[in-house]
Scaffold this motif. Structure first.
Motif, PDB file in Angstrom:
ATOM      1  N   SER A 197       0.833  -1.215   0.000  1.00  8.62           N
ATOM      2  CA  SER A 197       0.000   0.000   0.000  1.00  8.62           C
ATOM      3  C   SER A 197       0.861   1.257   0.000  1.00  8.62           C
ATOM      4  CB  SER A 197      -0.942   0.023   1.207  1.00  8.62           C
ATOM      5  OG  SER A 197      -1.654  -1.166   1.297  1.00  8.62           O
ATOM      6  N   ASN A 198       1.760   1.329  -0.926  1.00  4.62           N
ATOM      7  CA  ASN A 198       2.657   2.487  -1.096  1.00  4.62           C
ATOM      8  C   ASN A 198       3.555   2.766   0.097  1.00  4.62           C
ATOM      9  OD1 ASN A 198       1.832   3.116  -3.685  1.00  4.62           O
ATOM     10  ND2 ASN A 198       0.052   4.251  -2.912  1.00  4.62           N
ATOM     11  N   GLN A 199       3.701   1.792   0.966  1.00  4.71           N
ATOM     12  CA  GLN A 199       4.575   1.997   2.120  1.00  4.71           C
ATOM     13  C   GLN A 199       5.746   1.035   2.027  1.00  4.71           C
ATOM     14  OE1 GLN A 199       2.494   1.615   5.841  1.00  4.71           O
ATOM     15  NE2 GLN A 199       4.267   2.372   6.979  1.00  4.71           N
ATOM     16  N   GLN A 200       6.940   1.578   2.161  1.00  5.52           N
ATOM     17  CA  GLN A 200       8.133   0.737   2.061  1.00  5.52           C
ATOM     18  C   GLN A 200       8.290  -0.068   3.353  1.00  5.52           C
ATOM     19  OE1 GLN A 200      10.098   1.289  -0.844  1.00  5.52           O
ATOM     20  NE2 GLN A 200      11.144  -0.621  -0.354  1.00  5.52           N
ATOM     21  N   ILE A 201       8.133  -1.380   3.266  1.00  6.74           N
ATOM     22  CA  ILE A 201       8.232  -2.218   4.479  1.00  6.74           C
ATOM     23  C   ILE A 201       9.650  -2.769   4.595  1.00  6.74           C
ATOM     24  CG2 ILE A 201       7.227  -4.154   5.748  1.00  6.74           C
ATOM     25  CD1 ILE A 201       5.140  -2.058   5.124  1.00  6.74           C
ATOM     26  N   ILE A 202      10.210  -3.203   3.459  1.00  6.62           N
ATOM     27  CA  ILE A 202      11.584  -3.709   3.450  1.00  6.62           C
ATOM     28  C   ILE A 202      12.342  -2.962   2.355  1.00  6.62           C
ATOM     29  CG2 ILE A 202      13.048  -5.715   2.964  1.00  6.62           C
ATOM     30  CD1 ILE A 202      10.944  -7.464   4.182  1.00  6.62           C
ATOM     31  N   ASP A 203      13.548  -2.493   2.712  1.00  3.77           N
ATOM     32  CA  ASP A 203      14.278  -1.632   1.788  1.00  3.77           C
ATOM     33  C   ASP A 203      15.664  -2.207   1.486  1.00  3.77           C
ATOM     34  OD1 ASP A 203      15.141   0.454   0.275  1.00  3.77           O
ATOM     35  OD2 ASP A 203      15.308   1.895   1.922  1.00  3.77           O
ATOM     36  N   ASN A 204      15.800  -2.789   0.321  1.00  8.07           N
ATOM     37  CA  ASN A 204      17.102  -3.212  -0.181  1.00  8.07           C
ATOM     38  C   ASN A 204      17.885  -4.118   0.779  1.00  8.07           C
ATOM     39  OD1 ASN A 204      18.920  -3.200  -2.275  1.00  8.07           O
ATOM     40  ND2 ASN A 204      20.099  -1.473  -1.439  1.00  8.07           N
ATOM     41  N   VAL A 205      17.270  -5.240   1.139  1.00  5.88           N
ATOM     42  CA  VAL A 205      17.914  -6.170   2.075  1.00  5.88           C
ATOM     43  C   VAL A 205      18.695  -7.232   1.303  1.00  5.88           C
ATOM     44  CG1 VAL A 205      17.415  -8.063   3.688  1.00  5.88           C
ATOM     45  CG2 VAL A 205      16.336  -5.815   4.000  1.00  5.88           C
ATOM     46  N   THR A 206      19.941  -7.446   1.710  1.00 12.18           N
ATOM     47  CA  THR A 206      20.779  -8.467   1.074  1.00 12.18           C
ATOM     48  C   THR A 206      21.440  -9.323   2.160  1.00 12.18           C
ATOM     49  OG1 THR A 206      21.235  -7.073  -0.847  1.00 12.18           O
ATOM     50  CG2 THR A 206      22.808  -8.837  -0.396  1.00 12.18           C
ATOM     51  N   PHE A 207      21.299 -10.619   2.064  1.00 14.90           N
ATOM     52  CA  PHE A 207      22.041 -11.519   2.957  1.00 14.90           C
ATOM     53  C   PHE A 207      22.034 -12.921   2.373  1.00 14.90           C
ATOM     54  CE2 PHE A 207      18.629 -14.019   4.969  1.00 14.90           C
ATOM     55  CZ  PHE A 207      17.512 -13.231   4.736  1.00 14.90           C
ATOM     56  N   LYS A 208      22.923 -13.764   2.853  1.00 13.13           N
ATOM     57  CA  LYS A 208      22.865 -15.168   2.447  1.00 13.13           C
ATOM     58  C   LYS A 208      23.297 -16.055   3.603  1.00 13.13           C
ATOM     59  CE  LYS A 208      27.218 -14.609  -0.128  1.00 13.13           C
ATOM     60  NZ  LYS A 208      27.883 -14.849  -1.407  1.00 13.13           N
ATOM     61  N   ILE A 209      22.745 -17.250   3.650  1.00 13.16           N
ATOM     62  CA  ILE A 209      23.079 -18.145   4.759  1.00 13.16           C
ATOM     63  C   ILE A 209      23.384 -19.545   4.263  1.00 13.16           C
ATOM     64  CG2 ILE A 209      21.868 -16.964   6.644  1.00 13.16           C
ATOM     65  CD1 ILE A 209      19.509 -18.831   6.186  1.00 13.16           C
ATOM     66  N   LYS A 210      24.260 -20.232   5.042  1.00 13.59           N
ATOM     67  CA  LYS A 210      24.643 -21.589   4.663  1.00 13.59           C
ATOM     68  C   LYS A 210      23.708 -22.606   5.298  1.00 13.59           C
ATOM     69  CE  LYS A 210      29.504 -20.828   3.769  1.00 13.59           C
ATOM     70  NZ  LYS A 210      30.852 -20.796   4.317  1.00 13.59           N
ATOM     71  N   ARG A 211      23.773 -23.824   4.773  1.00 14.22           N
ATOM     72  CA  ARG A 211      22.953 -24.910   5.308  1.00 14.22           C
ATOM     73  C   ARG A 211      23.290 -25.183   6.767  1.00 14.22           C
ATOM     74  NH1 ARG A 211      20.238 -28.301   1.662  1.00 14.22           N
ATOM     75  NH2 ARG A 211      20.648 -27.583  -0.454  1.00 14.22           N
ATOM     76  N   GLY A 212      22.254 -25.497   7.533  1.00 14.84           N
ATOM     77  CA  GLY A 212      22.453 -26.010   8.889  1.00 14.84           C
ATOM     78  C   GLY A 212      22.608 -24.962   9.973  1.00 14.84           C
ATOM     79  N   ILE A 213      22.697 -23.696   9.621  1.00 14.21           N
ATOM     80  CA  ILE A 213      22.855 -22.706  10.683  1.00 14.21           C
ATOM     81  C   ILE A 213      21.473 -22.223  11.155  1.00 14.21           C
ATOM     82  CG2 ILE A 213      25.062 -21.855   9.735  1.00 14.21           C
ATOM     83  CD1 ILE A 213      22.954 -19.229   9.536  1.00 14.21           C
ATOM     84  N   SER A 214      21.479 -21.591  12.319  1.00 15.82           N
ATOM     85  CA  SER A 214      20.215 -20.984  12.753  1.00 15.82           C
ATOM     86  C   SER A 214      20.398 -19.474  12.798  1.00 15.82           C
ATOM     87  CB  SER A 214      19.792 -21.526  14.112  1.00 15.82           C
ATOM     88  OG  SER A 214      20.829 -21.370  15.038  1.00 15.82           O
ATOM     89  N   LEU A 215      19.476 -18.796  12.161  1.00 12.86           N
ATOM     90  CA  LEU A 215      19.556 -17.342  12.054  1.00 12.86           C
ATOM     91  C   LEU A 215      18.308 -16.724  12.677  1.00 12.86           C
ATOM     92  CD1 LEU A 215      20.891 -14.767  10.687  1.00 12.86           C
ATOM     93  CD2 LEU A 215      19.296 -15.171   8.809  1.00 12.86           C
ATOM     94  N   ALA A 216      18.538 -15.832  13.629  1.00  9.86           N
ATOM     95  CA  ALA A 216      17.403 -15.140  14.240  1.00  9.86           C
ATOM     96  C   ALA A 216      17.209 -13.807  13.543  1.00  9.86           C
ATOM     97  CB  ALA A 216      17.675 -14.922  15.721  1.00  9.86           C
ATOM     98  N   ILE A 217      15.949 -13.471  13.284  1.00 10.33           N
ATOM     99  CA  ILE A 217      15.629 -12.156  12.714  1.00 10.33           C
ATOM    100  C   ILE A 217      15.072 -11.321  13.868  1.00 10.33           C
ATOM    101  CG2 ILE A 217      14.382 -10.924  10.887  1.00 10.33           C
ATOM    102  CD1 ILE A 217      15.913 -13.241   9.676  1.00 10.33           C
ATOM    103  N   VAL A 218      15.734 -10.232  14.185  1.00 10.14           N
ATOM    104  CA  VAL A 218      15.258  -9.389  15.285  1.00 10.14           C
ATOM    105  C   VAL A 218      14.988  -7.975  14.769  1.00 10.14           C
ATOM    106  CG1 VAL A 218      16.498 -10.730  17.030  1.00 10.14           C
ATOM    107  CG2 VAL A 218      17.626  -8.769  15.983  1.00 10.14           C
ATOM    108  N   GLY A 219      14.365  -7.195  15.652  1.00  9.67           N
ATOM    109  CA  GLY A 219      14.068  -5.818  15.265  1.00  9.67           C
ATOM    110  C   GLY A 219      12.793  -5.348  15.936  1.00  9.67           C
ATOM    111  N   PRO A 220      12.589  -4.036  15.982  1.00 13.02           N
ATOM    112  CA  PRO A 220      11.385  -3.507  16.644  1.00 13.02           C
ATOM    113  C   PRO A 220      10.113  -3.859  15.885  1.00 13.02           C
ATOM    114  CG  PRO A 220      12.614  -1.751  15.559  1.00 13.02           C
ATOM    115  CD  PRO A 220      13.444  -2.979  15.434  1.00 13.02           C
TER     116      PRO A 220
END
Lengths: 236, 262
Positions: free
Chosen positions: A22-45
């Motif tokens: 709805s014309n609102q930028q929710i995610i802006d130009n995010v880049t990342f990559k992860i390898k098999r078997g790891i655990s990645l937490a996504i945090v933020g307000p």
């Protein structure tokens, strides 16, 4: 969403991902990559775009940029909220929507620490918060996925059960070599039960080992005013 | 027992089964009133059938389905709920239907309340075929719709098209309602889709039991209503409704006595 043809160590590559709703930028130009078997937490307000990131990874929302999953990757997903209170459905029926094998269902229930015989014919609506979350994890793993996506897996669960569920989740993912992507508000949980953390506030504001997330400087990065400059290398 | 009553029993039993089966989804979707109100939309179609001398049920079905698709599409475009859209359209359809019938009050009464004396062998065969098809097709989409109800995200992440399944579901509701109109009429046919499922849900802890009971309650309501109607020589529609409500009350008492919980 692209499934990579040539297998390499990376199970997920996200490049220049942007989501606008709805014309609102929710995610802006995010880049990342992860390898098999790891655990990645996504945090933020709140409102940082964490759930939207998951929705993009699952192809549930339109996005710009590139999302590449490893070849033949099977994804297990558990959303934050399920509306089961008004649906007369048993645990057996719910799990059978994904895998008809009773043996697999019972194995999945046992591996999340539930008494499979006792719970399999119970109605989902009668389960406690903790049982419900465990059944959901069983749902996610019942068809042996390579990746698990969890959005706040312990919502509505008391603190003791929360630790137990995270402990069980960690054991499960290590044992079955499952890659885990986890959204959590609780930095203590993130530090204890994940390998790496990615802090999101529209853009990536921190990416590093989870043991560093309690550091005051890191917390300022995560919860302070977002400064959306180009983030350096973000991969593990 | 006259042939018409016998054929009506066949229609009632099979349509009752089908309506109970697919009505269970409607109750889960919290669209009980939608099912009820939607059935009134058939009235202008029935009137056109009477006016232009073709099978009114075909007209009824066409109106039901076109309205259902329109409502479905408007819902997607405007993001308004089904209830709101059906609420806005069904009274209009009722008004147009009554105007179209004009002074043909007998036909209007038949359309509103049903008439089993008009049910013959062909109607019975058609009802059986449609009911079997409706149950088979509902079975195909049932799990997908239920998963979508539990979590839209889970359903979409499994590649399920919720919109497509809902559209097929509306087609099946339209078909069942069109066939059921012969027995109960447009005013009361929505009952067959709603009340058996509501009774079944009260005493079901799992889907298989819920579906089975809902279908059985639907069939019993229709059959006992028709039998009473032929015995007392009065309109079947109200008696079908009263039978179904009796089942509902009995079920509530059973649940209350046994303190059934799920």
């Amino acid at each position: 969403m692209v499934f990579m043809e040539t297998p390499d160590d990376y199970i997920l590559k996200v490049s220049n991902l942007s989501v606008e709703i709805s014309n609102q930028q929710i995610i802006d130009n995010v880049t990342f990559k992860i390898k098999r078997g790891i655990s990645l937490a996504i945090v933020g307000p709140n409102g940082a775009g964490k759930t939207t990131l998951f929705r993009a990874l699952l192809n549930l929302v339109p996005y710009k940029g590139k999302i590449e999953w490893g070849a033949k990757v099977k994804i297990g997903y558990v959303p934050q909220i399920l509306s089961v209170r008004d649906v007369p459905i048993s645990v057996r029926e719910f799990l059978s929507y994904k895998n008809e094998s009773v043996q697999d269902m019972k194995a999945a229930l046992a591996s999340v620490g539930l008494d499979s015989e006792a719970i399999i014919d119970k109605s989902l609506a009668t389960l406690s918060g903790g049982e419900m979350r465990r059944v959901l994890i069983a749902w996610a793993i019942v068809d042996n996925p390579d990746v698990l996506l969890f959005d706040e897996p312990t919502t509505g669960v008391d603190l003791d059960s929360e630790e137990a569920i995270y402990g069980m989740l960690k054991k499960l993912t290590v044992k079955n070599k499952i890659t885990l992507l986890l959204i959590s508000h609780d930095l203590h949980i993130v530090r204890e039960y994940s390998d790496y953390a990615l802090a999101l506030n529209k853009c990536v504001v921190f990416f590093g080992e989870s043991k560093d997330v309690m550091d005051p400087a890191t917390q300022k990065l995560i919860y302070g005013e977002p400064i959306c400059k180009e983030f350096g290398e973000a991969y593990v | 027992m006259s042939e018409a009553v016998l054929y009506s029993l066949v229609v009632g039993a099979t349509v009752g089964l089908a309506a109970g089966y697919l009505g269970s989804i409607m109750v889960l979707e919290k669209m009980a009133l939608v099912g009820d109100a939607l059935s009134h939309v058939a009235l202008p179609g029935l009137a056109l059938g009477v006016l232009f001398n073709f099978n009114p049920l075909v007209g009824g079905f066409a109106f039901l389905f076109v309205s259902a698709v329109l409502i479905w599409h408007l819902g997607r475009v405007t993001k308004l709920s089904f209830e709101t859209l059906v609420g806005a359209t069904f009274t209009l359809a009722l008004a147009i239907g009554i105007l179209l019938f004009g002074d043909n009050l007998d036909a209007l009464e038949e359309a509103l309340f049903g008439d089993i004396t008009k049910v013959g062998a062909i109607e019975a065969v058609v009802a059986v075929i449609i009911s079997v098809a409706v149950i088979a097709l509902t079975r195909l989409i049932y799990r997908k719709i239920v998963l979508g109800l539990i979590s839209e995200e889970l359903a979409i992440s499994k590649g399920i098209s919720i919109a497509r399944n809902n559209l097929l579901y509306l087609l099946l509701v339209s078909l069942t309602v069109a066939v059921g109109i012969q027995i109960t009429g447009t005013l009361l046919v929505g009952f067959l889709v709603v009340t058996p499922a509501a009774a079944a849900k009260t005493i079901s802890a799992n889907m298989s039991r819920y579906l089975l009971l809902s279908s059985i309650f639907g069939a019993i309501s229709a059959v006992s209503g028709i039998l009473m109607s032929s015995y007392f020589n009065i309109l079947p529609g109200p008696l079908v409704v009263i039978s179904g409500i009796a089942i509902f009350v009995i079920v509530i008492i059973i649940r209350w006595r046994k303190k059934f919980t799920y």
